[in-house]
Motif scaffolding. Structure first.
Motif, PDB file in Angstrom:
ATOM      1  N   LEU A  17       0.769  -1.509   0.163  1.00  0.00           N
ATOM      2  CA  LEU A  17      -0.403  -0.306  -0.308  1.00  0.00           C
ATOM      3  C   LEU A  17       0.740   0.957   0.408  1.00  0.00           C
ATOM      4  CD1 LEU A  17      -2.816  -0.991   2.789  1.00  0.00           C
ATOM      5  CD2 LEU A  17      -2.995  -0.697   0.015  1.00  0.00           C
ATOM      6  N   GLN A  18       2.180   1.102   0.654  1.00  0.00           N
ATOM      7  CA  GLN A  18       2.629   2.477   0.674  1.00  0.00           C
ATOM      8  C   GLN A  18       3.449   2.589  -0.668  1.00  0.00           C
ATOM      9  OE1 GLN A  18       3.573   4.517   4.224  1.00  0.00           O
ATOM     10  NE2 GLN A  18       4.616   5.781   2.178  1.00  0.00           N
ATOM     11  N   ALA A  19       3.761   1.058  -1.011  1.00  0.00           N
ATOM     12  CA  ALA A  19       4.379   2.038  -2.674  1.00  0.00           C
ATOM     13  C   ALA A  19       3.259   2.581  -3.869  1.00  0.00           C
ATOM     14  CB  ALA A  19       4.992   0.302  -3.079  1.00  0.00           C
ATOM     15  N   GLU A  20       1.833   1.522  -3.348  1.00  0.00           N
ATOM     16  CA  GLU A  20       1.132   2.465  -4.258  1.00  0.00           C
ATOM     17  C   GLU A  20       1.047   3.743  -4.599  1.00  0.00           C
ATOM     18  OE1 GLU A  20      -3.984   1.536  -4.971  1.00  0.00           O
ATOM     19  OE2 GLU A  20      -2.397   0.672  -3.874  1.00  0.00           O
ATOM     20  N   TYR A  21       0.833   4.006  -2.916  1.00  0.00           N
ATOM     21  CA  TYR A  21       0.261   5.463  -2.270  1.00  0.00           C
ATOM     22  C   TYR A  21       2.138   6.439  -2.832  1.00  0.00           C
ATOM     23  CZ  TYR A  21       0.737   9.732   0.357  1.00  0.00           C
ATOM     24  OH  TYR A  21       0.344  11.191   1.361  1.00  0.00           O
ATOM     25  N   ASP A  22       3.061   5.896  -2.761  1.00  0.00           N
ATOM     26  CA  ASP A  22       4.127   7.150  -3.729  1.00  0.00           C
ATOM     27  C   ASP A  22       3.700   6.810  -5.035  1.00  0.00           C
ATOM     28  OD1 ASP A  22       5.134   7.017  -0.302  1.00  0.00           O
ATOM     29  OD2 ASP A  22       6.545   5.123  -0.717  1.00  0.00           O
ATOM     30  N   HIS A  23       3.673   5.176  -5.342  1.00  0.00           N
ATOM     31  CA  HIS A  23       3.804   6.436  -6.988  1.00  0.00           C
ATOM     32  C   HIS A  23       2.330   7.438  -7.414  1.00  0.00           C
ATOM     33  CE1 HIS A  23       2.966   4.993 -11.740  1.00  0.00           C
ATOM     34  NE2 HIS A  23       1.939   5.143 -10.820  1.00  0.00           N
ATOM     35  N   LEU A  24       1.038   7.285  -6.666  1.00  0.00           N
ATOM     36  CA  LEU A  24      -0.008   7.776  -7.107  1.00  0.00           C
ATOM     37  C   LEU A  24       0.030   8.971  -6.693  1.00  0.00           C
ATOM     38  CD1 LEU A  24      -3.207   5.792  -6.360  1.00  0.00           C
ATOM     39  CD2 LEU A  24      -2.260   5.918  -8.595  1.00  0.00           C
ATOM     40  N   ALA A  25       0.855   9.038  -5.542  1.00  0.00           N
ATOM     41  CA  ALA A  25       0.971  11.042  -4.943  1.00  0.00           C
ATOM     42  C   ALA A  25       2.386  11.715  -5.787  1.00  0.00           C
ATOM     43  CB  ALA A  25       1.084  10.708  -3.374  1.00  0.00           C
ATOM     44  N   GLY A  26       3.027  10.595  -6.549  1.00  0.00           N
ATOM     45  CA  GLY A  26       4.717  10.970  -7.410  1.00  0.00           C
ATOM     46  C   GLY A  26       3.813  11.208  -8.609  1.00  0.00           C
ATOM     47  N   GLU A  27       4.751  10.282  -9.348  1.00  0.00           N
ATOM     48  CA  GLU A  27       4.558  10.192 -10.439  1.00  0.00           C
ATOM     49  C   GLU A  27       2.611   9.824 -11.243  1.00  0.00           C
ATOM     50  OE1 GLU A  27       6.294   5.404 -11.805  1.00  0.00           O
ATOM     51  OE2 GLU A  27       7.140   6.596 -10.283  1.00  0.00           O
ATOM     52  N   GLY A  28       1.951   9.294 -10.653  1.00  0.00           N
ATOM     53  CA  GLY A  28       0.520   9.521 -10.690  1.00  0.00           C
ATOM     54  C   GLY A  28       0.720  11.012 -11.109  1.00  0.00           C
ATOM     55  N   ARG A  29       0.064  11.254  -9.780  1.00  0.00           N
ATOM     56  CA  ARG A  29      -0.422  12.958  -9.916  1.00  0.00           C
ATOM     57  C   ARG A  29       0.812  13.336 -11.049  1.00  0.00           C
ATOM     58  NH1 ARG A  29      -0.328  14.700  -3.636  1.00  0.00           N
ATOM     59  NH2 ARG A  29      -2.882  14.065  -3.849  1.00  0.00           N
ATOM     60  N   ALA A  30       1.658  13.361 -11.459  1.00  0.00           N
ATOM     61  CA  ALA A  30       2.201  14.195 -13.189  1.00  0.00           C
ATOM     62  C   ALA A  30       1.911  13.924 -13.893  1.00  0.00           C
ATOM     63  CB  ALA A  30       3.697  13.928 -12.604  1.00  0.00           C
ATOM     64  N   ALA A  31       1.618  12.538 -14.448  1.00  0.00           N
ATOM     65  CA  ALA A  31       0.642  11.887 -15.313  1.00  0.00           C
ATOM     66  C   ALA A  31      -0.656  12.363 -15.565  1.00  0.00           C
ATOM     67  CB  ALA A  31       1.315   9.908 -15.287  1.00  0.00           C
ATOM     68  N   ILE A  32      -1.172  12.478 -14.978  1.00  0.00           N
ATOM     69  CA  ILE A  32      -2.467  12.644 -15.068  1.00  0.00           C
ATOM     70  C   ILE A  32      -2.878  14.663 -15.070  1.00  0.00           C
ATOM     71  CG2 ILE A  32      -3.125  13.424 -12.140  1.00  0.00           C
ATOM     72  CD1 ILE A  32      -5.480  11.288 -15.598  1.00  0.00           C
ATOM     73  N   ALA A  33      -1.818  15.138 -14.710  1.00  0.00           N
ATOM     74  CA  ALA A  33      -2.053  16.870 -14.155  1.00  0.00           C
ATOM     75  C   ALA A  33      -0.877  17.280 -16.166  1.00  0.00           C
ATOM     76  CB  ALA A  33      -0.638  16.695 -14.125  1.00  0.00           C
ATOM     77  N   LYS A  34      -0.455  16.549 -16.557  1.00  0.00           N
ATOM     78  CA  LYS A  34      -0.247  16.388 -17.595  1.00  0.00           C
ATOM     79  C   LYS A  34      -1.028  15.808 -19.338  1.00  0.00           C
ATOM     80  CE  LYS A  34       3.300  14.651 -21.034  1.00  0.00           C
ATOM     81  NZ  LYS A  34       4.600  13.251 -21.352  1.00  0.00           N
ATOM     82  N   GLU A  35      -1.892  14.870 -18.495  1.00  0.00           N
ATOM     83  CA  GLU A  35      -3.162  14.791 -19.302  1.00  0.00           C
ATOM     84  C   GLU A  35      -3.749  15.263 -19.565  1.00  0.00           C
ATOM     85  OE1 GLU A  35      -4.915  11.806 -21.913  1.00  0.00           O
ATOM     86  OE2 GLU A  35      -3.169  11.519 -21.254  1.00  0.00           O
ATOM     87  N   ILE A  36      -3.999  15.574 -17.997  1.00  0.00           N
ATOM     88  CA  ILE A  36      -5.035  17.344 -18.091  1.00  0.00           C
ATOM     89  C   ILE A  36      -4.692  18.658 -19.251  1.00  0.00           C
ATOM     90  CG2 ILE A  36      -6.101  18.786 -17.255  1.00  0.00           C
ATOM     91  CD1 ILE A  36      -6.468  16.547 -14.849  1.00  0.00           C
ATOM     92  N   ASP A  37      -2.875  18.491 -19.585  1.00  0.00           N
ATOM     93  CA  ASP A  37      -2.934  19.449 -19.906  1.00  0.00           C
ATOM     94  C   ASP A  37      -2.622  19.384 -20.627  1.00  0.00           C
ATOM     95  OD1 ASP A  37      -1.355  21.876 -19.913  1.00  0.00           O
ATOM     96  OD2 ASP A  37       0.293  21.326 -20.629  1.00  0.00           O
ATOM     97  N   GLU A  38      -2.259  18.392 -21.848  1.00  0.00           N
ATOM     98  CA  GLU A  38      -2.667  18.389 -23.074  1.00  0.00           C
ATOM     99  C   GLU A  38      -3.791  18.125 -23.579  1.00  0.00           C
ATOM    100  OE1 GLU A  38      -0.436  14.283 -23.134  1.00  0.00           O
ATOM    101  OE2 GLU A  38       1.276  15.031 -23.007  1.00  0.00           O
ATOM    102  N   ARG A  39      -4.897  17.734 -22.853  1.00  0.00           N
ATOM    103  CA  ARG A  39      -5.865  17.537 -23.121  1.00  0.00           C
ATOM    104  C   ARG A  39      -6.596  18.757 -23.278  1.00  0.00           C
ATOM    105  NH1 ARG A  39      -5.567  13.444 -26.470  1.00  0.00           N
ATOM    106  NH2 ARG A  39      -5.823  11.611 -24.963  1.00  0.00           N
ATOM    107  N   ARG A  40      -6.566  19.642 -22.298  1.00  0.00           N
ATOM    108  CA  ARG A  40      -7.196  21.181 -22.526  1.00  0.00           C
ATOM    109  C   ARG A  40      -6.565  22.274 -23.934  1.00  0.00           C
ATOM    110  NH1 ARG A  40      -4.941  22.895 -17.314  1.00  0.00           N
ATOM    111  NH2 ARG A  40      -6.629  23.020 -16.302  1.00  0.00           N
ATOM    112  N   GLN A  41      -5.631  21.761 -23.853  1.00  0.00           N
ATOM    113  CA  GLN A  41      -4.568  21.635 -25.891  1.00  0.00           C
ATOM    114  C   GLN A  41      -5.886  22.549 -26.906  1.00  0.00           C
ATOM    115  OE1 GLN A  41      -2.043  24.322 -25.139  1.00  0.00           O
ATOM    116  NE2 GLN A  41      -2.111  23.967 -22.722  1.00  0.00           N
ATOM    117  N   GLU A  42      -6.266  21.397 -25.986  1.00  0.00           N
ATOM    118  CA  GLU A  42      -7.135  20.061 -27.546  1.00  0.00           C
ATOM    119  C   GLU A  42      -8.307  21.463 -27.900  1.00  0.00           C
ATOM    120  OE1 GLU A  42      -8.474  17.045 -26.785  1.00  0.00           O
ATOM    121  OE2 GLU A  42      -6.484  15.840 -27.468  1.00  0.00           O
ATOM    122  N   GLY A  43      -8.574  22.719 -27.096  1.00  0.00           N
ATOM    123  CA  GLY A  43      -9.483  23.415 -27.746  1.00  0.00           C
ATOM    124  C   GLY A  43     -10.623  23.511 -26.904  1.00  0.00           C
ATOM    125  N   ASP A  44     -11.895  24.255 -27.098  1.00  0.00           N
ATOM    126  CA  ASP A  44     -13.665  23.937 -26.250  1.00  0.00           C
ATOM    127  C   ASP A  44     -13.240  23.261 -25.136  1.00  0.00           C
ATOM    128  OD1 ASP A  44     -15.346  25.507 -25.155  1.00  0.00           O
ATOM    129  OD2 ASP A  44     -16.541  24.073 -27.651  1.00  0.00           O
TER     130      ASP A  44
END
Length: 160
Positions: A17-44
């Motif tokens: 569970l600690q490994a899952e938490y570390d992944h989600l709170a670290g690189e998981g958050r970064a990956a989803i933030a990047k995905e949201i930013d990429e989708r935001r760039q698509e327009g409306d």
């Protein structure tokens, strides 16, 4: 060992569970933030399904991070019980209302990827069984008010 505070976990479950938490709170958050930013760039944003899906995934991920944080902060770590009495970490085979059931008394997080049913030590069934041994009979009150008879058949440590 009885489960009075927090969630009872084996050391292996805590580490997982600690490994899952570390992944989600670290690189998981970064990956989803990047995905949201990429989708935001698509327009409306009103008609951007990818953006809304990414935001929904972010909300699910944040909920899991919070759930893991709570579990990890309130965990009671120990070994699976080797006693002959029902305690957190035991697999119990019991006759419940005339039907044989096999389940873990503990946490779903301990059960991990196994398909065993799990009842917490605080559940009506779990709390009725804590301290009982093979051959003991007891009962618990179901949410509908019915008294449910239970007979313990076997008690064994959970091996994952």
């Amino acid at each position: 060992m009885t489960e009075t505070t927090g969630t009872w976990l084996t050391q292996e479950a805590l580490d997982r569970l600690q490994a899952e938490y570390d992944h989600l709170a670290g690189e998981g958050r970064a990956a989803i933030a990047k995905e949201i930013d990429e989708r935001r760039q698509e327009g409306d944003l009103k008609e951007n399904g990818g953006y809304h899906a990414a935001r929904e995934e972010q909300a699910k991920q944040e909920a899991r991070i919070e759930q893991l944080r709570h579990i990890l902060q309130n965990a009671t770590v120990g070994e699976a019980s080797t006693a002959s009495e029902v305690a957190s970490g035991c697999v119990v085979t019991a006759e419940v209302m005339g039907r044989e059931m096999r389940f873990l008394v503990g946490s779903r997080e301990v059960a991990g990827g196994t398909d065993i049913d799990v009842f917490s030590a605080q559940s009506p069934l779990g709390s009725a069984l804590i301290g009982k041994s093979a051959g003991d009979e007891t009962s618990y009150t179901a949410p509908n008010g019915n008294e449910i008879p239970v007979k313990v058949i076997t008690v064994e440590p959970f091996s994952g």
